[in-house]
Enzyme design. Structure first.
Site, PDB file in Angstrom:
ATOM      1  N   GLU A   1      16.647  39.482  21.724  1.00  0.00           N
ATOM      2  CA  GLU A   1      17.069  40.878  21.827  1.00  0.00           C
ATOM      3  C   GLU A   1      17.364  41.484  20.452  1.00  0.00           C
ATOM      4  OE1 GLU A   1      20.249  41.577  24.588  1.00  0.00           O
ATOM      5  OE2 GLU A   1      19.624  39.898  25.869  1.00  0.00           O
TER       6      GLU A   1
ATOM      7  N   ASP B   1      26.665  24.156  15.413  1.00  0.00           N
ATOM      8  CA  ASP B   1      27.295  22.879  15.119  1.00  0.00           C
ATOM      9  C   ASP B   1      27.180  21.952  16.327  1.00  0.00           C
ATOM     10  OD1 ASP B   1      29.226  21.327  13.299  1.00  0.00           O
ATOM     11  OD2 ASP B   1      30.347  21.400  15.186  1.00  0.00           O
TER      12      ASP B   1
END
Length: 541
Positions: A261, A203
């Site tokens: 990751e 956001d």
């Protein structure tokens, strides 16, 4: 099973769920996570790749959940962490990925971090938010404005300083110049990745950093585009210093490194930057080391015309050479496009079909907002029923965002099958007439068209990831080709409210793709006859 392709997002279709308004499972009039889980079959039936779940975190709900007081827990209004885990598992079992909102630019003023920060100027979190001394005359540190109206500064009588808030005064901005803040927010993202989420919708991601020198914003050129209507003075400034700072780029790189990751996880950033949005999206998605793609406000206006679509797409194509855009026509912050794009006398269902026929053919990911598959029009909400602080502040010149946030209509019965209790916002009769149950029974409905159109996109490499080239034509038509390898499609749209003829290129077949093209199309060897507000997809010989 969900896709294991790390590039699944490039041509993805994402469905936005606003949990408060999707399905109430416990009879309190407010949607919740169990309600979303109960309706996953509907979402999956559309053929989408992922769902984006709007905030469900603990919050005092001053801004309907975009004011977070605990980033690691579910607000009791929406359920529990176990309910979220069940939603995640249910979506994955249906082959859909789950993207969740992360509201990192600010927190609620009820967050434990802000309560500590405002206590004094020497506590461990004193510098976690943007604090500044007043000017000698006691006024705010500079001229920055809040998107929700008024100054972007609120006086705190405990610290005897102002704090910055880009949105509500109860939504203080984090100080991203403090490395500890960045570390803490990345740890929150890791928490949700460890739970199995597939990515984040970030956001207001260009609001993370502010100008450390707190320089005043200059006035905006009046011809420039603005993020909000001119009823709001926020649009009177050129926002050079309160957002979109260069320091944002290294933080976005840290987000990407974290996501790398977790193979296959993605970040889609929300960018509202006026005329600078294409350049900002280019910066934020370029190089393969920051955000995967970005979501903008550029198709959220009321101009439904060929020139608007072409100009917007060309600007982003030029600015995002190796980046990626997520296109959307509606969301929880803007009036629904079945209403926005319609002229007097237009059929909202026709507008909805044509708009989707354009959206599925654009290069990039696409995002659908709950209820648009039903061609829901914008709901008229009485002032006394408003819940949106933005709408209450600017009524009646701007009626706020509640009209697009009304509950999803599942049946034509009481409250649209959303709840057994009175919903938090009313369900209009015209929405119940377009309910899922009603449209399921009609093979010619907008709901069935959505399924067919999304299947058409899913089965076309050209539409998912091919090159896009515009064709010169007159002002009533939008025409472009999508090409991937040997697959080449001509995408043609007549925006006129009258039938029109269009000359067919010699290298395209005269038979159109019937399943997704508009009814009423006729062709001969030289021309294609397009109905009013009609569209066609043609294959190359």
């Amino acid at each position: 099973m969900t896709s294991t392709d790390p590039d699944w997002w490039r041509g993805a279709v994402i469905y936005q769920v606003y949990p408060r308004s999707f399905q109430d499972s416990d009879g309190d009039g407010i949607g919740d996570l169990r309600g979303v889980t109960a309706r996953l079959d509907h979402i999956a039936s559309l053929g989408v790749d992922a769902i984006w779940v709007s905030p469900f975190f603990k919050s005092p709900m001053a801004d309907m959940g975009y004011d977070v007081s605990d980033y690691r827990d579910v607000d009791p209004m929406f359920g529990t962490i176990a309910d979220f885990d069940a939603l995640l598992a249910g979506a994955h079992a249906r082959g859909m990925k789950v993207i969740i909102d992360q509201v990192l630019s600010h927190s609620s003023d009820q967050h434990a971090w802000f309560r500590e920060s405002r206590r004094d100027r020497t506590n461990p979190k004193a510098d976690w938010y943007v604090w500044a001394d007043p000017k000698p005359d006691g006024t705010a540190p500079n001229n920055w404005l809040s998107i929700f109206g008024g100054p972007a500064w609120e006086w705190d009588g405990t610290r005897m300083q102002y704090y910055m808030h880009s949105f509500l005064a109860s939504q203080p901005d984090f100080n991203f110049h403090n490395p500890e803040v960045c570390d803490a927010l990345l740890d929150i993202m890791r928490f949700w990745l460890d739970r199995g989420v597939d990515g984040f919708r970030l956001d207001a991601c260009n609001h993370y950093f502010h100008d450390a020198a707190l320089r005043d914003n200059p006035p905006a050129p009046r011809a420039a585009g603005h993020d909000v209507p001119d009823t709001n003075p926020y649009g009177f400034q050129e926002h050079l210093y309160d957002k979109t700072q260069p320091e944002n780029l290294p933080f976005l790189q840290r987000i990407r490194a974290l996501l790398d990751e977790y193979p296959g996880s993605v970040a889609v950033g929300e960018v509202g930057d006026g005329d600078r949005s294409p350049a900002t999206v280019g910066l934020y998605t370029g190089g393969g080391d920051k955000l995967h793609f970005c979501y903008t406000f550029d198709l959220f206006g009321s101009d439904f015309a060929p020139a608007m679509f072409r100009t917007t797409v060309e600007k982003f194509d030029e600015a995002t050479r190796d980046g990626w855009v997520c296109w959307a026509l509606s969301n929880h912050d803007v009036p629904r496009h079945a209403t926005r794009f319609a002229r007097k006398g237009d059929d909202p269902a026709r507008i909805a079909r044509m708009a989707l026929a354009i959206l599925i053919a654009l290069r990039g990911a696409i995002c659908l907002y709950q209820g648009e598959e039903l061609a829901l029009p914008e709901a008229e909400i009485a002032f006394e029923d408003l819940r949106d602080p933005y709408g209450i502040r600017f009524w009646p010149a701007f009626k706020g965002r509640d009209g697009c946030r009304t509950p999803m209509p599942w049946t034509d019965g009481e409250h649209g099958g959303f709840s057994t209790a009175t919903p938090w916002l009313p369900v209009p009769p015209e929405h119940r007439a377009r309910a899922v149950e009603v449209q399921e029974a009609d093979r010619r409905s907008v709901l069935h068209f959505y399924r067919e159109a999304l299947a058409f996109r899913r089965n076309s490499r050209a539409l998912q990831s091919g090159d896009l080239d515009f064709i010169e034509t007159d002002e009533d038509f939008l025409a472009f080709t999508r090409r991937h390898g040997r697959e080449q499609l001509l995408c043609l749209y007549n925006f006129s409210r009258e039938p029109r003829d269009w000359p067919l290129p010699a290298d395209f077949v005269t038979a159109f793709v019937e399943r997704c093209s508009a009814p009423g199309i006729t062709t001969n060897r030289k021309t294609i006859r397009m109905p009013a507000l009609g569209w066609a997809f043609l294959r190359r010989l």
